[in-house]
Motif scaffolding. Structure first.
Motif, mmCIF file in Angstrom:
data_model
loop_
_atom_site.group_PDB
_atom_site.id
_atom_site.type_symbol
_atom_site.label_atom_id
_atom_site.label_comp_id
_atom_site.label_asym_id
_atom_site.label_seq_id
_atom_site.Cartn_x
_atom_site.Cartn_y
_atom_site.Cartn_z
ATOM 1 N N PRO A 1 0.813 -1.223 0.000
ATOM 2 C CA PRO A 1 0.000 0.000 0.000
ATOM 3 C C PRO A 1 0.846 1.274 0.000
ATOM 4 O O PRO A 1 0.434 2.285 -0.573
ATOM 5 C CB PRO A 1 -0.840 -0.107 1.268
ATOM 6 C CG PRO A 1 -0.228 -1.182 2.088
ATOM 7 C CD PRO A 1 0.593 -2.047 1.191
ATOM 8 N N ALA A 2 2.048 1.244 0.602
ATOM 9 C CA ALA A 2 2.863 2.468 0.658
ATOM 10 C C ALA A 2 3.317 2.877 -0.745
ATOM 11 O O ALA A 2 3.345 4.055 -1.068
ATOM 12 C CB ALA A 2 4.063 2.271 1.565
ATOM 13 N N ASN A 3 3.668 1.908 -1.583
ATOM 14 C CA ASN A 3 4.045 2.230 -2.953
ATOM 15 C C ASN A 3 2.855 2.139 -3.906
ATOM 16 O O ASN A 3 3.009 2.383 -5.100
ATOM 17 C CB ASN A 3 5.143 1.282 -3.436
ATOM 18 C CG ASN A 3 6.499 1.687 -2.910
ATOM 19 O OD1 ASN A 3 6.882 2.846 -3.026
ATOM 20 N ND2 ASN A 3 7.198 0.761 -2.292
ATOM 21 N N ARG A 4 1.702 1.747 -3.367
ATOM 22 C CA ARG A 4 0.494 1.561 -4.175
ATOM 23 C C ARG A 4 0.753 0.656 -5.362
ATOM 24 O O ARG A 4 0.493 1.021 -6.519
ATOM 25 C CB ARG A 4 -0.014 2.909 -4.681
ATOM 26 C CG ARG A 4 -0.771 3.663 -3.639
ATOM 27 C CD ARG A 4 -1.849 4.495 -4.325
ATOM 28 N NE ARG A 4 -1.998 5.750 -3.668
ATOM 29 C CZ ARG A 4 -2.220 6.889 -4.297
ATOM 30 N NH1 ARG A 4 -2.305 6.913 -5.613
ATOM 31 N NH2 ARG A 4 -2.365 7.986 -3.632
ATOM 32 N N THR A 5 1.298 -0.516 -5.082
ATOM 33 C CA THR A 5 1.533 -1.503 -6.134
ATOM 34 C C THR A 5 1.116 -2.882 -5.649
ATOM 35 O O THR A 5 1.055 -3.139 -4.446
ATOM 36 C CB THR A 5 3.033 -1.586 -6.507
ATOM 37 O OG1 THR A 5 3.776 -1.905 -5.329
ATOM 38 C CG2 THR A 5 3.554 -0.290 -7.101
ATOM 39 N N ALA A 6 0.850 -3.763 -6.601
ATOM 40 C CA ALA A 6 0.676 -5.183 -6.291
ATOM 41 C C ALA A 6 1.611 -5.952 -7.218
ATOM 42 O O ALA A 6 1.809 -5.558 -8.372
ATOM 43 C CB ALA A 6 -0.762 -5.621 -6.531
ATOM 44 N N THR A 7 2.220 -7.014 -6.686
ATOM 45 C CA THR A 7 3.076 -7.865 -7.508
ATOM 46 C C THR A 7 2.385 -9.221 -7.610
ATOM 47 O O THR A 7 2.057 -9.831 -6.593
ATOM 48 C CB THR A 7 4.475 -7.961 -6.883
ATOM 49 O OG1 THR A 7 5.004 -6.631 -6.797
ATOM 50 C CG2 THR A 7 5.408 -8.803 -7.742
ATOM 51 N N VAL A 8 2.119 -9.629 -8.834
ATOM 52 C CA VAL A 8 1.262 -10.796 -9.052
ATOM 53 C C VAL A 8 1.806 -11.696 -10.151
ATOM 54 O O VAL A 8 2.575 -11.266 -11.000
ATOM 55 C CB VAL A 8 -0.179 -10.364 -9.435
ATOM 56 C CG1 VAL A 8 -0.801 -9.498 -8.349
ATOM 57 C CG2 VAL A 8 -0.195 -9.630 -10.769
#
Lengths: 495, 495
Positions: free
Chosen positions: B113-120
């Motif tokens: 959430p801090a970088n507003r990313t998801a790694t999938v």
């Protein structure tokens, strides 16, 4: 770097090439005399200079095509140049090639308010696009600091950013069409006014390709509606790491400021002395956070972010009360580089990008390295993007200090890579950061870059020696960076 | 299209390959029996079917690498497949190659959430990313209609769009990192969480590359904060061209709706009969215009766009009063394709993109062509993006009607190109639109595409026969499209 004297053979070849070019270009558009060549010897990175062999200033796409075909036939390399404001030496000329200036491609071909696009030639200045769009309430969003002078061709070649790219994206997010010429003088059209194009995304690929793949001759760019209102707040912090964490907290909270910039104490003091912006000279760090949008949206956002900043430990938060105050708050930030330049005979401006949540950690590391090397570092940067610009202060006349500075700079960039970042944010690689590319990428990745380059320019005639290092250069670079017999990065072992 | 019987030699080769694959993958992850292969014979474009030769379902990056190295050594082509919801036949298998399903790569590796990313991983469903991000108030913006079922790997491979891409961009604007394997089984990492990357923009290049350049095994995507509020309005028009002009007027006015969709009378009636959305069945066209953002912003925007729509000739403008009504207004639009499907034994869904200001002109032309060919055409589409989805209704059992439909479809796409648009908006080229690529691009441009492909996959083993036509295929296509001895497009004369 000095210029090697031009040999007799080279002079003869140059005269014959100039004569061929003058068959289809005016005499005054082909420069070979030293006093005419001098203005082209460097771009904005003046540490690297080289007198060009020959400068050509074509005015039409057809002339560019003929020039490229001629050079292609004769195996003469070509460096394209825009306004020459680049900061990584991407337009550094060659001593045996043509410097192709696109300065005469300076027409705005169309402003299309219904599609919200402008179609422009590469030599058009960045700000001129917004000026042409202003009567329709529109503007072009990317705003590098040099936007008065820099041209859109260079912006696209370097994928330029700016204070507002946090909200509005880099150049690549604002270009919808490109026409470029291959080294063989063939015209390729990518995109246009429609939003998606089939086929491989050559449009994005050309953006940021630093003149290595083709010569761009026309662009279609997005125009955005001018926001109704903009307001900036200045938050004061007693510790730089608290400011770094506040940036991460703003981003995580869901706000998307139009700009979010940080300055540390050294930068604050320098800027205040220079620009009298009213900055708190005792603060360890300040954040400048701008919001834009409708009036209600801005008011609500300012109130909420103010609360958040105080909760995150800001000692004080000031909000601009009118446009004059907003501009004054920005004046210090905009003057920060020259202001820091007055503190020291020389400074070295870095450009690294990191995941935003690591800001505090990276700033701490920079501070430790600064003490270790005994060199002051001022930090002025696009905090919201995680795009750092540490400025290392040094004196080139002190023996060994330039080398120490470069070593410190290298360590900072290596740490950026270590936390998942990159060695450049918005200035490009050019000649300046070509060594660090060896740290950023593995051998396989660089090989892929070279294969891609060969698919556009098989003989390597476009801007040779820039942007992507050869593998042998990386092997050399790797050896240079061995410390105590141990390589810094495991990838280097593959070279 | 039917399957050729597998020859004995081919069967022997297949068994030997399966045995090699089972050295590093579980037996159940290598399929060779017809009943196991059957589910993989087509993707969402069911008109094209072919039984795969062999299906492999690796679970680790290492397995993908070994599989690719093995196929590379033996010159066996490979087609990567996600959830199989694609609409252009991009995942159509080969009768002599491996279908590489990424279905087992279904883990969300991180939500940051801090970088507003998801790694999938590639097999993660589009909607599952938003579900995982929801506890943080975040979501993944691109929303193709198939978002319940489609996976992010296919989304990236096809550069998927959706109702909200007008405001939030296509997939390419929402992906910040990709890991992919070359055909030689080497891993390449592009980007990550930082906002810009040096080197050529391979990240954008891989996006939309339809499985032609490498096999993608991991993504980092942007997450956005969920808007505080969303509201939709439904505008009723007595003439479809007036609706088209209203779209251009909204865009030109500076508003950026979260979605802006149009349906014509045939689509309205079909959708209403199917979904009971409360649509005006007498209207020539309706527009659905959604705004999102803060509560104030939405209220203000709705009021202003309502006024604008009435000024542009809307007979009536309805505004959703609550979330239930908003969802009901969208229900008709979302059900429009299956609803139209009930009107006719078959329909052909087109996907072209045009500059938005030409909407009215293109709609008029589609209406004229529909009369000329005697085939009904329903229009349901992303008007704000200029992304058309004309649905041609036909009966495949009537002799000659499929051919007539394809000809009409071709004419519509050719007109899209004529006004400066493209032959695909968000569905990709695949096998379906490979002929139209010959109209979209010149010989030089296609040659550049082939050179680029060769820089990644020199022997053409990745997804052969898709996305980019060979020049000889274009020559063939050109001859097919000669009318009365006259070529439709001058470019064709170059083939």
């Amino acid at each position: 770097m000095s210029t090697a004297p031009t040999s007799l053979a080279s002079t003869a070849l140059r005269q014959s090439l100039a004569a061929r070019l003058r068959e289809f270009m005016p005499r005054s558009s082909v420069l070979t005399e030293e006093e005419d060549l001098r203005p082209y010897e460097c771009d904005g990175l003046s540490a690297y200079r080289r007198l060009p062999w020959i400068v050509a200033l074509p005015e039409t796409v057809e002339q560019v095509g003929r020039l490229l075909r001629l050079c292609s036939e004769q195996d003469i390399p070509v460096v394209a140049r825009g306004a020459g404001t680049g900061l990584s030496g991407g337009a550094l000329p060659l001593e045996d090639g043509v410097l192709l200036s696109l300065a005469k491609f300076n027409r705005i071909l169309e402003v299309d308010p219904a599609n919200r696009t402008a179609t422009v030639q590469p030599g058009v200045r960045n700000l001129a696009i917004s000026e042409a769009a202003a009567p329709y309430g529109l503007y072009y969003a990317p705003d590098p600091s040099s936007q008065l002078a820099c041209s859109i061709g260079g912006n696209v070649a370097e994928n330029a950013g700016g204070v507002h790219c946090l909200k509005y994206g880099l150049t690549v997010h604002n270009v919808t069409g490109i026409k470029f010429m291959t080294m063989d003088g063939e015209l390729i059209t990518l995109g246009g006014k429609a939003l998606d194009i089939p086929g491989y995304d050559l449009l994005a690929l050309m953006t940021g390709s630093e003149g290595m793949l083709g010569v761009m001759v026309e662009f279609t760019v997005k125009l955005l509606p001018k926001p109704e209102r903009a307001q900036v707040m200045l938050a004061v912090f007693d510790e730089i790491e608290t400011a770094g964490d506040a940036v991460a907290a703003i981003i995580a909270s869901g706000f998307l400021p139009a700009g979010l910039e940080m300055m540390d104490n050294l930068a604050i003091r320098a800027a205040e002395a220079y620009a009298k912006a009213g900055y708190p000279v005792e603060a360890a760090a300040i954040l400048l956070c701008e919001l834009d949008g409708t009036s209600e949206e801005v008011s609500e956002g300012i109130a909420q972010i103010r609360t958040l900043l105080l909760k995150q430990g800001a000692a004080e938060v000031r909000v601009s009360r009118d446009e004059a105050e907003r501009l004054r708050m920005w004046a210090g930030r905009k003057a920060a580089f020259p202001a820091v330049g007055r503190l020291s005979p020389d400074y070295y401006c870095m450009d690294g990008t990191i995941p935003r949540r690591h800001l505090a950690k990276v700033l701490r590391r920079i501070s430790d390295l600064s003490k270790e090397y005994g060199l002051a570092v001022a930090n002025v940067f696009h905090a919201g993007d995680g795009n750092l610009h540490p400025l290392i202060l040094y004196n080139a006349n002190k023996p060994g200090e330039l080398e120490k500075t470069e070593e410190l700079g290298g360590k900072i960039l290596e740490f950026c890579i270590e936390v998942g970042g990159t060695v450049t944010g918005e200035h490009g690689v050019g000649v300046e950061k070509i060594g660090q590319m060896c740290l950023q990428f593995t051998r396989v990745e660089l090989e892929q870059f070279h294969a891609l380059k060969a698919a556009f320019d098989p003989r390597g005639l476009l801007n040779p020696g820039k942007a992507v290092p050869t593998l042998s250069r990386c092997a050399e670079f790797g050896r240079m960076h061995v410390h105590g017999g141990k390589l810094v990065h495991p990838e280097l072992e593959r070279f």
